[in-house]
Design a protein around this motif. Sequence first.
Motif, PDB file in Angstrom:
ATOM      1  N   MET A 219      -4.976  77.145   6.236  1.00 57.62           N
ATOM      2  CA  MET A 219      -3.984  76.340   5.528  1.00 57.62           C
ATOM      3  C   MET A 219      -3.419  75.248   6.431  1.00 57.62           C
ATOM      4  O   MET A 219      -3.230  74.103   5.997  1.00 57.62           O
ATOM      5  CB  MET A 219      -2.850  77.231   5.011  1.00 57.62           C
ATOM      6  N   ASN A 222      -5.573  72.327   6.722  1.00 52.11           N
ATOM      7  CA  ASN A 222      -5.714  71.568   5.470  1.00 52.11           C
ATOM      8  C   ASN A 222      -4.359  71.507   4.747  1.00 52.11           C
ATOM      9  O   ASN A 222      -4.230  71.873   3.578  1.00 52.11           O
ATOM     10  CB  ASN A 222      -6.752  72.234   4.567  1.00 52.11           C
ATOM     11  N   GLU A 223      -3.338  71.056   5.473  1.00 53.62           N
ATOM     12  CA  GLU A 223      -1.959  71.142   4.982  1.00 53.62           C
ATOM     13  C   GLU A 223      -1.746  70.463   3.630  1.00 53.62           C
ATOM     14  O   GLU A 223      -1.034  70.980   2.776  1.00 53.62           O
ATOM     15  CB  GLU A 223      -1.004  70.536   6.013  1.00 53.62           C
ATOM     16  N   ARG A 225      -3.583  70.157   1.099  1.00 55.71           N
ATOM     17  CA  ARG A 225      -4.077  70.953  -0.036  1.00 55.71           C
ATOM     18  C   ARG A 225      -3.156  72.105  -0.375  1.00 55.71           C
ATOM     19  O   ARG A 225      -3.208  72.638  -1.480  1.00 55.71           O
ATOM     20  CB  ARG A 225      -5.468  71.506   0.281  1.00 55.71           C
ATOM     21  N   PHE A 226      -2.315  72.496   0.600  1.00 63.11           N
ATOM     22  CA  PHE A 226      -1.522  73.707   0.395  1.00 63.11           C
ATOM     23  C   PHE A 226      -0.015  73.454   0.460  1.00 63.11           C
ATOM     24  O   PHE A 226       0.754  74.335   0.790  1.00 63.11           O
ATOM     25  CB  PHE A 226      -1.932  74.774   1.421  1.00 63.11           C
ATOM     26  N   LYS A 227       0.369  72.221   0.108  1.00 58.86           N
ATOM     27  CA  LYS A 227       1.789  71.921   0.014  1.00 58.86           C
ATOM     28  C   LYS A 227       2.405  72.717  -1.129  1.00 58.86           C
ATOM     29  O   LYS A 227       1.791  72.893  -2.177  1.00 58.86           O
ATOM     30  CB  LYS A 227       2.004  70.428  -0.238  1.00 58.86           C
ATOM     31  N   SER A 228       3.622  73.168  -0.935  1.00 58.57           N
ATOM     32  CA  SER A 228       4.286  73.967  -1.964  1.00 58.57           C
ATOM     33  C   SER A 228       5.735  73.540  -2.099  1.00 58.57           C
ATOM     34  O   SER A 228       6.411  73.257  -1.105  1.00 58.57           O
ATOM     35  CB  SER A 228       4.220  75.457  -1.607  1.00 58.57           C
ATOM     36  N   LEU A 561       4.445  74.889   3.326  1.00 51.92           N
ATOM     37  CA  LEU A 561       3.148  75.486   3.014  1.00 51.92           C
ATOM     38  C   LEU A 561       3.318  76.603   1.990  1.00 51.92           C
ATOM     39  O   LEU A 561       4.355  77.271   1.937  1.00 51.92           O
ATOM     40  CB  LEU A 561       2.516  76.069   4.275  1.00 51.92           C
ATOM     41  N   MET A 562       2.289  76.797   1.178  1.00 51.43           N
ATOM     42  CA  MET A 562       2.265  77.943   0.271  1.00 51.43           C
ATOM     43  C   MET A 562       2.385  79.234   1.086  1.00 51.43           C
ATOM     44  O   MET A 562       2.093  79.266   2.275  1.00 51.43           O
ATOM     45  CB  MET A 562       0.926  78.005  -0.486  1.00 51.43           C
ATOM     46  N   GLU A 566      -0.053  83.243  -2.145  1.00 53.20           N
ATOM     47  CA  GLU A 566      -0.405  82.181  -3.095  1.00 53.20           C
ATOM     48  C   GLU A 566      -1.757  81.561  -2.760  1.00 53.20           C
ATOM     49  O   GLU A 566      -2.558  81.261  -3.651  1.00 53.20           O
ATOM     50  CB  GLU A 566       0.666  81.086  -3.075  1.00 53.20           C
ATOM     51  N   ALA A 567      -2.010  81.355  -1.481  1.00 54.77           N
ATOM     52  CA  ALA A 567      -3.237  80.669  -1.064  1.00 54.77           C
ATOM     53  C   ALA A 567      -4.456  81.584  -1.069  1.00 54.77           C
ATOM     54  O   ALA A 567      -5.594  81.107  -1.176  1.00 54.77           O
ATOM     55  CB  ALA A 567      -3.044  80.077   0.331  1.00 54.77           C
ATOM     56  N   VAL A 571      -8.518  80.631  -0.931  1.00 55.15           N
ATOM     57  CA  VAL A 571      -9.046  80.505   0.426  1.00 55.15           C
ATOM     58  C   VAL A 571      -9.940  81.660   0.847  1.00 55.15           C
ATOM     59  O   VAL A 571     -10.891  81.475   1.612  1.00 55.15           O
ATOM     60  CB  VAL A 571      -7.858  80.371   1.422  1.00 55.15           C
TER      61      VAL A 571
END
Length: 701
Positions: A219, A222-223, A225-228, A561-562, A566-567, A571
């Motif tokens: 995560m 690839n920050e 993609r995994f913003k929350s 981050l998620m 959640e991820a 992933v």
Amino acid sequence: MAVLQKIRKRSGLLLLVIGLALLAFVIQDLFSNGMKSQSHDVGSVNGKDIAFEDFRIKVANTEKNGQNGQPITQTQAANQVWEQEVAIALINEQFEKAGIRTSDNHIVEFFKKDPNIGQNPMFLNQLGKFDLAKFKEYFKNNPEQAQMMKDREKDADINSKFQIYSSMIKAGMYVTNADGKFKYELEANKVNFDYVSVLYSTIKDSDVKVTDADILEYMKKNEKRFKSEETREIEYVLIEDKPSAKDEEEMKAKINGLLTGSVVYNKETGKNDTLPSFRNATNVADFVGANSDKPYDSTYVTKQNLPAEHADKLFALPAGEIYGPYINGNYYCISKVMGRKAGDQVKSSHILISWVGAERAAPKEKRTKEEAKVKADALLAQVLANPSMFQMMALTNSEDPSVQQNGGDMGFISRETGFAKGYKDFVFNNPVGKIGIAETEFGYHIINVTDKQDAIRLATVAQKIEASEQTTNEAFTKATQFEMDAAGKDFTTVAKAAKLTVNPSIKAKPMDEAFGAAGNQRQVIKWAYSDDTNVGDVKRFEVVNVGNIIARLKKINEKGLMTVEEAKPMVESIIKNKKKAEKIMAKVKGSSLEAIAKANATTVQNAPAASVDNAVLANVGLEAKVVGTAFGSPANKVSAPIEGNSGVYVIKTKSVAKAPKLPKYDDYVNKLKANAGQASGRVFPALKNDAKIDDNRLEFY
């Protein structure tokens, strides 16, 4: 009296005490909220504030108008207006940077595209063209309408600027002949290669372990993609305030009593009065009005509009007979047939041919009434010769746009339906299957009568099945007790002991309101986001027409981050394949494909004509990296292992066939242009992703 005198004498002291108490309350409230004051702005976008007062008015108007004819909640309206305000702020910033301006001509052109303006007979000249002088004169003489139009000018200005902005983006997304040539080569160049594949599925999932640390590392790499967004997780128990079996039985007995009549004591006369029953009531409408929770309905209804479970029995009843008691939704009902009409509902299709001057005729219509009749007669002759073509004829010839796409189908209508008289006379006076012409103020109608249904009129006494006061009190007591028991203890354990079900946790964003089976419960989500609410806190909410919600704040997820949980679904399989690839790569070594295949219990396969644009391998799927490597590898040389989508590959390129040159690449240029033309639709997400947006709506809604 003596007490009042003492109060009067000490009124000054009392006022001082009350004042000090109020001051202490205010000071305590200030300190408990950390001296925090409510913002005057509902938020900001890149430093530009969105004032609450303007925002509030827009929310109120949006809530009032609804969406697509459907009512919406205040929260839904606030979310909708927020997205609009953010978009407007972001795009206006781009307009300023690009120096985009609009003139009066842009505004007028925007209005002309609205059919209510551009095609309005009031604003057209003798040639049927839009007349700007007439348009301005109308609003000069109608100040109220002029103000409404002034409000619309803001929308027109933004839309006009956006059209210019979109055109600039499209112009910037140009496609060269070299791009077209490259696209052609991606499609037409072919490579023939042999390969050995060892798929990830050959290794059991249980043989590779994915830890939370693995997921977190992926995560972080690839920050984006995994913003929350910030969320609150809320678990809850729902204790419904619903009728008990005893309540239902009492309601059934009550409505049964209406069938037999009753004797009640009259306090005014001191005598017993015999009340009529539903069977022998002389005025049924008054009886329904006095005893039903739903008003008397005198309209005739077809069988298809009756409650499905009871439709057959209700529709078969003779006049004067009673059916029930029966349950319809949340009501106990008894129904009496008051009358029946044969052919009360008629279904039909039509083809409309209008003429110049006919009601709602298109402004461009030039056909005379006589010419319309000639065309209608010709169409009638065609459909009479082949009735099965009626739907297609309506699709291609009808001038009624509201039903054109469904073959002219007008649905069922009754004699009371507000239809043109000539049309109704035809459909009600002709049998099913009749095709003919009727004239109305809208034009000539070629009509096909497709169905007729009888209808009945019912008098229905409906009494709502509601929870009794005793049942409601029991639910309240149970909910209050659970709230006290659950405080500071394991929520699930306490619920289990009370024989209650803990519903799946709700993961709520700050401006959410949906709350699982309990529907929209904004109050619960606001509580979860309150500064005074901590993880583990429990609170009971009494909800009208629902019952009691006992909620517990389970978890706070900060913005960033998620969570790993959640991820994980997104992933875990990727990381597993990565670890499987490492294991496989250690085994796919050898001087020839045949040796590698034998060592891994598989076979050498061939891809005879793969292209980069269509990099699909048989029985495997898309493997662009593998095909791309084949194009770039020297012939007859075994490659290093390639980590693909479905497994690890080793390849040997046999030949590359270059596509012949073309005199021009216009078709491929046009393909790329079509994709480039959609670029303006990606503007808002990109701008929003990079913007600094402060959202204070939680303070107001």
